[in-house]
Design a protein around this motif. Sequence first.
Motif, PDB file in Angstrom:
ATOM      1  N   THR A 297     -20.360 -23.100 -28.091  1.00  0.00           N
ATOM      2  CA  THR A 297     -19.751 -23.693 -26.899  1.00  0.00           C
ATOM      3  C   THR A 297     -19.737 -22.699 -25.744  1.00  0.00           C
ATOM      4  O   THR A 297     -19.999 -21.500 -25.914  1.00  0.00           O
ATOM      5  CB  THR A 297     -18.305 -24.150 -27.167  1.00  0.00           C
ATOM      6  OG1 THR A 297     -17.448 -23.003 -27.210  1.00  0.00           O
ATOM      7  CG2 THR A 297     -18.211 -24.933 -28.468  1.00  0.00           C
ATOM      8  N   SER A 298     -19.411 -23.200 -24.569  1.00  0.00           N
ATOM      9  CA  SER A 298     -19.322 -22.366 -23.371  1.00  0.00           C
ATOM     10  C   SER A 298     -17.917 -21.799 -23.184  1.00  0.00           C
ATOM     11  O   SER A 298     -17.671 -21.030 -22.256  1.00  0.00           O
ATOM     12  CB  SER A 298     -19.699 -23.180 -22.135  1.00  0.00           C
ATOM     13  OG  SER A 298     -18.870 -24.328 -22.032  1.00  0.00           O
ATOM     14  N   MET A 299     -16.987 -22.171 -24.061  1.00  0.00           N
ATOM     15  CA  MET A 299     -15.604 -21.743 -23.927  1.00  0.00           C
ATOM     16  C   MET A 299     -15.468 -20.229 -24.050  1.00  0.00           C
ATOM     17  O   MET A 299     -16.133 -19.598 -24.878  1.00  0.00           O
ATOM     18  CB  MET A 299     -14.733 -22.412 -24.993  1.00  0.00           C
ATOM     19  CG  MET A 299     -14.745 -23.936 -24.955  1.00  0.00           C
ATOM     20  SD  MET A 299     -13.982 -24.615 -23.479  1.00  0.00           S
ATOM     21  CE  MET A 299     -12.266 -24.252 -23.783  1.00  0.00           C
ATOM     22  N   ASN A 300     -14.597 -19.660 -23.219  1.00  0.00           N
ATOM     23  CA  ASN A 300     -14.312 -18.238 -23.264  1.00  0.00           C
ATOM     24  C   ASN A 300     -12.919 -18.061 -23.863  1.00  0.00           C
ATOM     25  O   ASN A 300     -11.929 -18.498 -23.269  1.00  0.00           O
ATOM     26  CB  ASN A 300     -14.373 -17.644 -21.850  1.00  0.00           C
ATOM     27  CG  ASN A 300     -14.094 -16.159 -21.821  1.00  0.00           C
ATOM     28  OD1 ASN A 300     -12.986 -15.719 -22.083  1.00  0.00           O
ATOM     29  ND2 ASN A 300     -15.114 -15.382 -21.491  1.00  0.00           N
ATOM     30  N   LYS A 301     -12.847 -17.440 -25.027  1.00  0.00           N
ATOM     31  CA  LYS A 301     -11.593 -17.330 -25.765  1.00  0.00           C
ATOM     32  C   LYS A 301     -10.502 -16.645 -24.947  1.00  0.00           C
ATOM     33  O   LYS A 301      -9.348 -17.096 -24.910  1.00  0.00           O
ATOM     34  CB  LYS A 301     -11.836 -16.568 -27.068  1.00  0.00           C
ATOM     35  CG  LYS A 301     -10.603 -16.449 -27.971  1.00  0.00           C
ATOM     36  CD  LYS A 301     -10.981 -15.790 -29.291  1.00  0.00           C
ATOM     37  CE  LYS A 301      -9.768 -15.685 -30.212  1.00  0.00           C
ATOM     38  NZ  LYS A 301      -8.773 -14.708 -29.706  1.00  0.00           N
ATOM     39  N   ASP A 302     -10.835 -15.560 -24.282  1.00  0.00           N
ATOM     40  CA  ASP A 302      -9.834 -14.831 -23.500  1.00  0.00           C
ATOM     41  C   ASP A 302      -9.336 -15.670 -22.331  1.00  0.00           C
ATOM     42  O   ASP A 302      -8.130 -15.733 -22.061  1.00  0.00           O
ATOM     43  CB  ASP A 302     -10.422 -13.516 -22.986  1.00  0.00           C
ATOM     44  CG  ASP A 302     -10.686 -12.521 -24.112  1.00  0.00           C
ATOM     45  OD1 ASP A 302     -10.010 -12.621 -25.154  1.00  0.00           O
ATOM     46  OD2 ASP A 302     -11.560 -11.654 -23.935  1.00  0.00           O
TER      47      ASP A 302
ATOM     48  N   GLN B 174      -9.337 -18.891 -22.053  1.00  0.00           N
ATOM     49  CA  GLN B 174      -8.566 -20.026 -22.571  1.00  0.00           C
ATOM     50  C   GLN B 174      -7.144 -19.596 -22.947  1.00  0.00           C
ATOM     51  O   GLN B 174      -6.173 -20.281 -22.626  1.00  0.00           O
ATOM     52  CB  GLN B 174      -9.277 -20.627 -23.782  1.00  0.00           C
ATOM     53  CG  GLN B 174      -8.557 -21.791 -24.435  1.00  0.00           C
ATOM     54  CD  GLN B 174      -8.590 -23.064 -23.604  1.00  0.00           C
ATOM     55  OE1 GLN B 174      -9.351 -23.168 -22.652  1.00  0.00           O
ATOM     56  NE2 GLN B 174      -7.750 -24.026 -23.952  1.00  0.00           N
ATOM     57  N   GLU B 175      -7.010 -18.461 -23.602  1.00  0.00           N
ATOM     58  CA  GLU B 175      -5.690 -17.984 -24.018  1.00  0.00           C
ATOM     59  C   GLU B 175      -4.828 -17.607 -22.814  1.00  0.00           C
ATOM     60  O   GLU B 175      -3.633 -17.913 -22.765  1.00  0.00           O
ATOM     61  CB  GLU B 175      -5.838 -16.792 -24.967  1.00  0.00           C
ATOM     62  CG  GLU B 175      -6.368 -17.169 -26.344  1.00  0.00           C
ATOM     63  CD  GLU B 175      -6.457 -15.976 -27.287  1.00  0.00           C
ATOM     64  OE1 GLU B 175      -6.290 -14.840 -26.797  1.00  0.00           O
ATOM     65  OE2 GLU B 175      -6.680 -16.190 -28.486  1.00  0.00           O
TER      66      GLU B 175
ATOM     67  N   ALA C 147     -12.738 -22.818 -19.690  1.00  0.00           N
ATOM     68  CA  ALA C 147     -11.376 -23.010 -20.174  1.00  0.00           C
ATOM     69  C   ALA C 147     -10.907 -24.397 -19.779  1.00  0.00           C
ATOM     70  O   ALA C 147     -11.270 -24.899 -18.719  1.00  0.00           O
ATOM     71  CB  ALA C 147     -10.437 -21.944 -19.605  1.00  0.00           C
TER      72      ALA C 147
ATOM     73  N   THR D 238     -19.379 -28.724 -22.631  1.00  0.00           N
ATOM     74  CA  THR D 238     -18.794 -27.652 -23.441  1.00  0.00           C
ATOM     75  C   THR D 238     -19.739 -27.145 -24.528  1.00  0.00           C
ATOM     76  O   THR D 238     -19.666 -25.991 -24.916  1.00  0.00           O
ATOM     77  CB  THR D 238     -17.497 -28.123 -24.125  1.00  0.00           C
ATOM     78  OG1 THR D 238     -17.758 -29.328 -24.847  1.00  0.00           O
ATOM     79  CG2 THR D 238     -16.404 -28.373 -23.095  1.00  0.00           C
TER      80      THR D 238
END
Length: 220
Positions: free
Chosen positions: A3-8, A10-11, A47, A192
Amino acid sequence: IVTSMNKDAQEIAFDQFRYDTYLPGNNKENVEGAFVMMDQETGGIVAAIGGRSYKFLDFNRVYAKRQPGSTIKPLIVYAPALETKEYTPYSVLPDELREWDGNKVRNHNDQYEGSVTLYDALKRSKNTTAVWLYNELGFDYASSFLKKMNIEIADNGYSVALGGLKHGLTPIQLVEGYRTFIHDGEMIEAHTIKEIYDRKGELIAKAKPKTEQVFSSQVA
């Protein structure tokens, strides 16, 4: 699935979005909202927050239609007006308190200058000027640009220019629409999922987001 989501990102968005500080004047527990961050180059969603305390299977407000208010003015009034080539950023437009369809359209501060440039009308979010200009353009012409952004609206009255829509717009639609202004007028489809691999590690699918030329580069 990649996915294109960025964990940092998003958090951080999740943590910050829960603070009442970011919703001034609305410190009640039932105040809600949504948040979307898109990579403007690729259209990938970095995000997304579906609610202030969003959990899996909760109502996802990222796809909820709400009144866009003045955020719609550049998309359905000012950019379409510039596309006609009859208006420039410094065209002088009326800024007067008057009735439309039997209702008075007021500016947020109830101040009226008589006339104002298109540039200043946008900068100061003048309701009076936006409605006048939208009326000059006509619904069919103005809404044709929204259709290029895959946005269909059921309204055609003066309130469209002020973001007063029957069904509203989603945060996803707004982020796709505003992306046109930093990409020479081109919209890209938000997504996504970037890639899908099979159990052998072989690529079997890759995102190919659709693009659409909405505005000219000069107008954007």
